[in-house]
Design a protein around this motif. Structure first.
Motif, short mmCIF file in Angstrom:
data_model
loop_
_atom_site.label_atom_id
_atom_site.label_comp_id
_atom_site.label_asym_id
_atom_site.label_seq_id
_atom_site.Cartn_x
_atom_site.Cartn_y
_atom_site.Cartn_z
N THR A 79 1.00 -1.23 -0.29
CA THR A 79 -0.43 0.13 0.12
C THR A 79 1.13 1.12 0.38
O THR A 79 0.84 2.64 -0.74
N SER A 83 0.75 4.38 -2.61
CA SER A 83 0.15 5.72 -2.69
C SER A 83 1.60 5.93 -2.98
O SER A 83 1.21 7.72 -3.44
N ASN A 86 0.79 7.14 -5.88
CA ASN A 86 -0.49 7.75 -6.50
C ASN A 86 -0.33 9.10 -6.12
O ASN A 86 -1.11 10.33 -7.11
N VAL A 87 0.10 10.07 -5.32
CA VAL A 87 0.84 11.40 -4.69
C VAL A 87 1.52 11.49 -5.81
O VAL A 87 2.37 13.15 -6.14
N SER A 93 4.34 8.25 -11.83
CA SER A 93 2.65 8.03 -12.36
C SER A 93 2.27 6.74 -12.42
O SER A 93 1.08 6.48 -12.66
N PRO A 95 2.42 2.71 -12.60
CA PRO A 95 2.14 1.30 -11.10
C PRO A 95 2.56 0.27 -11.24
O PRO A 95 2.17 -0.48 -10.24
N THR A 198 -9.11 5.50 1.63
CA THR A 198 -8.43 5.37 0.12
C THR A 198 -9.24 4.99 -0.77
O THR A 198 -9.06 5.29 -2.05
N LEU A 202 -9.93 6.42 -4.42
CA LEU A 202 -9.57 5.95 -5.92
C LEU A 202 -10.47 5.60 -7.21
O LEU A 202 -9.84 5.68 -8.08
N ILE A 216 -4.80 12.29 -5.71
CA ILE A 216 -3.51 12.19 -5.12
C ILE A 216 -4.22 12.69 -4.11
O ILE A 216 -3.25 11.40 -2.78
N GLY A 219 -4.35 8.94 -2.32
CA GLY A 219 -2.71 8.67 -2.29
C GLY A 219 -2.29 8.94 -1.45
O GLY A 219 -1.56 8.03 -0.13
N GLY A 222 -3.87 6.32 1.62
CA GLY A 222 -3.20 5.32 1.33
C GLY A 222 -2.42 5.39 2.14
O GLY A 222 -1.94 3.35 2.47
#
Length: 256
Positions: A79, A83, A86-87, A93, A95, A198, A202, A216, A219, A222
């Motif tokens: 996680t 995360s 995600n931020v 960017s 994943p 979270t 998302l 964001i 994230g 998260g």
């Protein structure tokens, strides 16, 4: 005396358990109702059955260890990494870095922790760890290029919307787990509370792709969830038997 001992043994068997074996004058073993020796066991001074079936190995009082720290750490680390993506930390960017973690640590290791929780009789822990282990394995498969799932959609937007359905489904499950944790501890309930938010953020972000702030925010929550899960894992590891201090968890049930 022999009749009395036999009667006591029968009573223990009838009640659903055997009377603990007692050592004789020469270290012999008691017998069950049928007169057979209760294998090759004796009672240690601490009251544990002494397992002598592996004479070449050190003697251990066999029992399951606590699988919760493994499951929580696998969940927390995976996680945490996703995360950060995600931020958009350090402008990352994509994943795909989480695929390895999702398959093996957050996935397989957490799934195994869930199976071991079943063996210890903890239905809540078994459901949580097995389910989130399955989540990470399915998510890693979902975002992998070699799965071919993304290419099955006509547009990237359609694929992102489909992932949104996936995440909102997990939000519903996590909210159920949050409700089921309300008599555990503040620390553990916090994991499911923040994880519910979270998943919600998302999931919503996948329907509003031009608004990056929602993703964001997901994230950020998260990251909070990951550190919360690590805290609960540490609280399970830092016990009075293994540590000079323990972590407060805020129990939500009254002690009898």
């Amino acid at each position: 005396m022999a009749d009395v001992e036999k009667a006591n043994t029968l009573a223990g068997t009838t009640a659903g358990h055997r009377t603990p074996p007692t050592a004789g004058q020469n270290g012999g073993f008691s017998h069950d109702a049928g007169g057979a020796a209760i294998w090759n066991r004796n009672i240690t001074p601490g009251g544990h059955p002494l397992d002598q079936t592996q004479p070449a190995f050190p003697v251990y009082h066999r029992r399951f260890g606590n699988p919760a720290p493994l499951g929580l750490c696998g969940f927390a680390l995976t996680t945490f990494v996703l995360s950060l993506v995600n931020v958009n930390a350090r402008s990352v960017s994509t994943p795909n870095v989480v695929v390895g973690l999702g398959l093996f640590y957050g996935g397989l290791a957490q799934l195994l922790a869930g199976m071991w929780e079943f063996a210890t009789g903890n239905t809540f822990g078994a459901t949580a760890f097995s389910s989130y282990g399955g989540f990470w394995m399915s998510f890693a498969f979902l975002i992998s290029d070699w799965s071919g799932i993304g290419s099955a959609y006509a547009t990237t937007e359609e694929f992102e919307h489909a992932i949104g359905f996936f995440l909102l489904g997990w939000m519903i499950f996590t909210f159920i787990m949050f409700l089921a944790s309300l008599k555990s501890s503040v620390a553990l309930s916090g994991v499911f509370f923040f994880l519910t938010i979270t998943f919600m953020l998302l999931g919503i972000s996948k329907f509003f792709l031009t608004n990056t702030h929602i993703g964001i925010a997901g994230g950020v929550f998260g990251l909070i969830t990951a550190f919360n899960a690590w805290y609960v894992a540490a609280a399970n590891l830092l016990t009075p038997d293994t540590s000079y201090f323990v972590l407060p968890i805020g129990p939500l049930t009254k002690n009898d």
